[in-house]
Design a protein around this motif. Structure first.
Motif, PDB file in Angstrom:
ATOM      1  N   GLY A  29      33.749  36.553  27.266  1.00  0.00           N
ATOM      2  CA  GLY A  29      32.653  35.687  27.673  1.00  0.00           C
ATOM      3  C   GLY A  29      32.110  34.917  26.493  1.00  0.00           C
ATOM      4  O   GLY A  29      32.827  34.640  25.529  1.00  0.00           O
ATOM      5  N   THR A  30      30.810  34.582  26.568  1.00  0.00           N
ATOM      6  CA  THR A  30      30.174  33.777  25.532  1.00  0.00           C
ATOM      7  C   THR A  30      28.850  34.393  25.092  1.00  0.00           C
ATOM      8  O   THR A  30      28.233  35.159  25.828  1.00  0.00           O
ATOM      9  CB  THR A  30      29.885  32.350  26.040  1.00  0.00           C
ATOM     10  OG1 THR A  30      28.998  32.424  27.150  1.00  0.00           O
ATOM     11  CG2 THR A  30      31.171  31.643  26.435  1.00  0.00           C
ATOM     12  N   THR A  31      28.429  34.014  23.892  1.00  0.00           N
ATOM     13  CA  THR A  31      27.119  34.411  23.389  1.00  0.00           C
ATOM     14  C   THR A  31      26.599  33.306  22.484  1.00  0.00           C
ATOM     15  O   THR A  31      27.357  32.722  21.710  1.00  0.00           O
ATOM     16  CB  THR A  31      27.168  35.771  22.648  1.00  0.00           C
ATOM     17  OG1 THR A  31      25.848  36.181  22.341  1.00  0.00           O
ATOM     18  CG2 THR A  31      28.007  35.722  21.395  1.00  0.00           C
ATOM     19  N   THR A  32      25.299  33.004  22.625  1.00  0.00           N
ATOM     20  CA  THR A  32      24.666  31.990  21.788  1.00  0.00           C
ATOM     21  C   THR A  32      23.303  32.496  21.330  1.00  0.00           C
ATOM     22  O   THR A  32      22.639  33.240  22.041  1.00  0.00           O
ATOM     23  CB  THR A  32      24.457  30.657  22.540  1.00  0.00           C
ATOM     24  OG1 THR A  32      23.707  30.907  23.725  1.00  0.00           O
ATOM     25  CG2 THR A  32      25.784  30.027  22.915  1.00  0.00           C
ATOM     26  N   ARG A  33      22.896  32.059  20.143  1.00  0.00           N
ATOM     27  CA  ARG A  33      21.575  32.419  19.625  1.00  0.00           C
ATOM     28  C   ARG A  33      20.518  31.644  20.396  1.00  0.00           C
ATOM     29  O   ARG A  33      20.699  30.477  20.720  1.00  0.00           O
ATOM     30  CB  ARG A  33      21.479  32.106  18.147  1.00  0.00           C
ATOM     31  CG  ARG A  33      22.359  33.006  17.335  1.00  0.00           C
ATOM     32  CD  ARG A  33      22.255  32.699  15.867  1.00  0.00           C
ATOM     33  NE  ARG A  33      23.202  33.567  15.174  1.00  0.00           N
ATOM     34  CZ  ARG A  33      23.271  33.667  13.878  1.00  0.00           C
ATOM     35  NH1 ARG A  33      22.465  32.961  13.117  1.00  0.00           N
ATOM     36  NH2 ARG A  33      24.148  34.466  13.324  1.00  0.00           N
ATOM     37  N   THR A  34      19.420  32.321  20.696  1.00  0.00           N
ATOM     38  CA  THR A  34      18.340  31.707  21.449  1.00  0.00           C
ATOM     39  C   THR A  34      17.014  32.257  20.943  1.00  0.00           C
ATOM     40  O   THR A  34      16.976  33.315  20.322  1.00  0.00           O
ATOM     41  CB  THR A  34      18.504  31.967  22.963  1.00  0.00           C
ATOM     42  OG1 THR A  34      17.375  31.461  23.647  1.00  0.00           O
ATOM     43  CG2 THR A  34      18.687  33.406  23.280  1.00  0.00           C
ATOM     44  N   GLY A  35      15.946  31.579  21.227  1.00  0.00           N
ATOM     45  CA  GLY A  35      14.640  32.097  20.839  1.00  0.00           C
ATOM     46  C   GLY A  35      14.373  31.979  19.361  1.00  0.00           C
ATOM     47  O   GLY A  35      15.093  31.310  18.620  1.00  0.00           O
ATOM     48  N   VAL A  36      13.323  32.651  18.933  1.00  0.00           N
ATOM     49  CA  VAL A  36      12.889  32.591  17.543  1.00  0.00           C
ATOM     50  C   VAL A  36      13.320  33.848  16.797  1.00  0.00           C
ATOM     51  O   VAL A  36      13.630  34.873  17.395  1.00  0.00           O
ATOM     52  CB  VAL A  36      11.346  32.435  17.445  1.00  0.00           C
ATOM     53  CG1 VAL A  36      10.913  31.131  18.058  1.00  0.00           C
ATOM     54  CG2 VAL A  36      10.646  33.602  18.092  1.00  0.00           C
TER      55      VAL A  36
END
Length: 188
Positions: free
Chosen positions: A126-133
């Motif tokens: 699958g996929t993963t991305t950085r999000t948020g602070v």
């Protein structure tokens, strides 16, 4: 799954709601002292301690495969250890496996991990991305005769993974974070 040894502050992780099993993976490399990228103390001063930088990510996922519960974790700590673990079912129907390798499981936001589960290949992808602070992390504790201080940051990850095993797939619900930590160990 493996026994749990948590060293990371639960308040620092409150935004990711990770289970103790996944924290055990994250803590294992730090507690075990698997090395580090930078040593602060001179070798002739054993009382000065050491400092290492640990950078990586931790993903924890749950789901259902053929009406059986699934737990999956992906842990990467750059330069130290990369581990994936999958458990399908409970009790007598439980099948679990873990795999450790030098190569990362996450590259350019794509997750791919294959391991032998009950004699058959299982794939997490699958996929993963950085999000948020970024969230500040600070923890101090004593372990195995050492005083350990962990300082750094976590950043939440938005992750979509699926498990394919025995020709059948299952979407997984995941939580996770990327971390960049400085770990200092001194004799207690």
């Amino acid at each position: 799954m493996r026994p749990v040894t948590t060293i990371l502050s639960t308040t620092a992780l409150s935004s990711t709601a990770l289970s103790a099993a996944a924290l055990g993976l994250a803590a294992a490399a730090t507690v075990a002292g698997l090395g580090g990228s930078a040593v602060a103390a001179a070798p002739d001063d054993p009382g000065a301690g050491s400092t290492s930088r640990e950078v990586g990510r931790l993903l924890e996922c749950t789901g259902t495969w053929m009406q059986r519960p699934v737990l999956a974790s992906v842990y990467e700590n750059r330069g130290l250890v990369n581990e994936v673990s999958v458990q399908v079912g409970e009790g007598r129907r439980e099948v679990g496996a873990a795999r450790v390798q030098e190569r990362r499981f996450v590259r350019h936001g794509r997750v791919r991990a294959v391991l032998d589960l009950g004699g058959r290949p299982a794939e997490l992808s699958g996929t993963t991305t950085r999000t948020g602070v970024r969230t500040a992390v600070h923890e101090e504790h004593d372990h195995a005769g050492e005083h350990v201080v962990v300082d750094g940051v976590h950043r939440e990850l938005d992750t979509e993974l699926a498990l394919v095993w025995r020709g059948r797939g299952a979407p997984l619900e995941c939580t996770g974070f990327a971390f960049d930590l400085q770990v200092t160990r001194t004799p207690a």
